[in-house]
Design a protein around this motif. Structure first.
Motif, mmCIF file in Angstrom:
data_model
loop_
_atom_site.group_PDB
_atom_site.id
_atom_site.type_symbol
_atom_site.label_atom_id
_atom_site.label_comp_id
_atom_site.label_asym_id
_atom_site.label_seq_id
_atom_site.Cartn_x
_atom_site.Cartn_y
_atom_site.Cartn_z
ATOM 1 N N LEU A 48 0.788 -1.232 0.077
ATOM 2 C CA LEU A 48 0.015 0.062 -0.017
ATOM 3 C C LEU A 48 0.891 1.381 -0.053
ATOM 4 O O LEU A 48 1.618 1.541 0.881
ATOM 5 N N ASP A 94 -6.504 5.070 -4.246
ATOM 6 C CA ASP A 94 -6.520 5.327 -2.706
ATOM 7 C C ASP A 94 -6.040 3.840 -2.062
ATOM 8 O O ASP A 94 -6.978 2.951 -2.219
ATOM 9 N N ALA A 96 -6.523 2.934 0.753
ATOM 10 C CA ALA A 96 -7.649 2.841 1.637
ATOM 11 C C ALA A 96 -8.840 2.095 1.188
ATOM 12 O O ALA A 96 -9.479 1.591 1.799
ATOM 13 N N ILE A 114 0.869 5.402 6.748
ATOM 14 C CA ILE A 114 -0.385 5.248 7.463
ATOM 15 C C ILE A 114 -0.909 6.484 7.873
ATOM 16 O O ILE A 114 -2.016 7.189 7.802
ATOM 17 N N LEU A 117 -3.030 9.316 5.648
ATOM 18 C CA LEU A 117 -4.403 9.024 5.615
ATOM 19 C C LEU A 117 -4.865 10.130 6.753
ATOM 20 O O LEU A 117 -4.520 9.600 8.080
ATOM 21 N N GLU A 122 -10.587 7.092 7.433
ATOM 22 C CA GLU A 122 -9.747 6.812 6.214
ATOM 23 C C GLU A 122 -8.770 5.594 7.052
ATOM 24 O O GLU A 122 -8.466 4.606 6.277
ATOM 25 N N GLN A 123 -8.276 5.841 8.305
ATOM 26 C CA GLN A 123 -7.119 4.657 8.644
ATOM 27 C C GLN A 123 -7.884 3.423 9.133
ATOM 28 O O GLN A 123 -7.161 2.357 8.798
ATOM 29 N N CYS A 126 -8.480 1.595 5.864
ATOM 30 C CA CYS A 126 -7.132 0.902 5.271
ATOM 31 C C CYS A 126 -7.086 -0.331 6.093
ATOM 32 O O CYS A 126 -6.740 -1.480 5.261
ATOM 33 N N ASN A 129 -9.412 -2.587 4.375
ATOM 34 C CA ASN A 129 -9.391 -3.114 2.988
ATOM 35 C C ASN A 129 -8.029 -4.083 2.956
ATOM 36 O O ASN A 129 -8.122 -5.075 2.072
#
Length: 246
Positions: A48, A94, A96, A114, A117, A122-123, A126, A129
């Motif tokens: 990522l 993105d 995330a 990290i 974000l 958003e974190q 992530c 995801n």
């Protein structure tokens, strides 16, 4: 800001490999790649924020197939220009939320990424995801600094980290929101230039809760890639969360 590429457009990408300094030292890269290759255990890896391929390329040289996700086309173009870089599959998007086909033995997010974000939501996304891309028993790895709030004098919110005759750099912290920014003032040809990049700092315990929300559990936490013990004096950590096999 170069809008299509976020805060990592052509100007940043062109100098990224040089500006990151010690992160490109062979010992650092080898330790990182060895750590991740061990977790991959013959399987695939998902990076990522693959950027210019600092970690992905040596990992591929160790026999680990890598797929990357990155929002910045300018950074990925630098990866493509390196030997072997054009053979690595990259999804532009993105990290995330972007989806990739198949599952992976390990997903990883290194060098404080990290914090790019800038909201807790958003974190958390992530982590979910990453977990969705892991096979049972797979691992999600994050390398990130410990917020340096202990360096803040009482009543102040600014921590300088670079001072020279032509360049000044400092972090600004908001301890109520966990918002922070890295700010750079540089004199070029007698003219001052200013750049600011926003982040959101995050504590190890908060990351553990994000992992739990994503169905992951903490497997190990170290001070660095060579597995030094993590202590109250550590200034960063490498944490590994595992997706249960059952």
């Amino acid at each position: 800001m170069d809008e299509p590429d976020g805060y990592f457009g052509e100007r940043v990408a062109a100098a990224y490999d040089e500006s990151s300094g010690d992160m490109f030292e062979p010992g650092v890269i080898d330790a990182t790649a060895d750590f991740l290759a061990g977790l991959a255990a013959g399987g695939r890896a998902l990076e990522l924020g693959i950027g210019t391929g600092r970690v992905a390329l040596p990992l591929v040289r160790r026999g680990v197939p890598v797929h990357g996700i990155d929002l910045s086309r300018a950074m990925v173009a630098r990866l493509r220009a390196k030997p072997g870089g054009d053979a690595i599959d990259v999804t532009i998007g993105d990290f995330a939320t972007a989806k990739v086909e198949g599952t992976f033995s390990v997903a990883y997010l290194v060098f404080n990424t990290i914090m790019n974000l800038t909201t807790q939501a958003e974190q958390v996304a992530c982590f979910r995801n990453a977990a969705a891309h892991l096979e049972p028993g797979g691992c999600f790895v994050i390398e990130v600094i410990i917020p340096e709030l202990r360096r803040l004098p009482a009543g102040q919110n600014v921590v300088p980290f670079q001072v020279s005759p032509t360049r000044w750099a400092f972090d600004i912290y908001d301890v109520a929101t966990q918002e922070t920014s890295s700010n750079y003032v540089e004199v070029v040809d007698g003219r001052g230039e200013y750049r600011s990049i926003p982040f959101r700092y995050v504590w190890p315990s908060e990351l553990d809760l994000m992992a739990q929300l994503a169905g992951l559990r903490l497997r190990e936490r170290w001070d660095g890639w060579t597995r030094e013990p993590f202590t109250s004096e550590s200034r960063r950590h490498v944490s590994v969360w595992e997706k249960p096999a059952d």
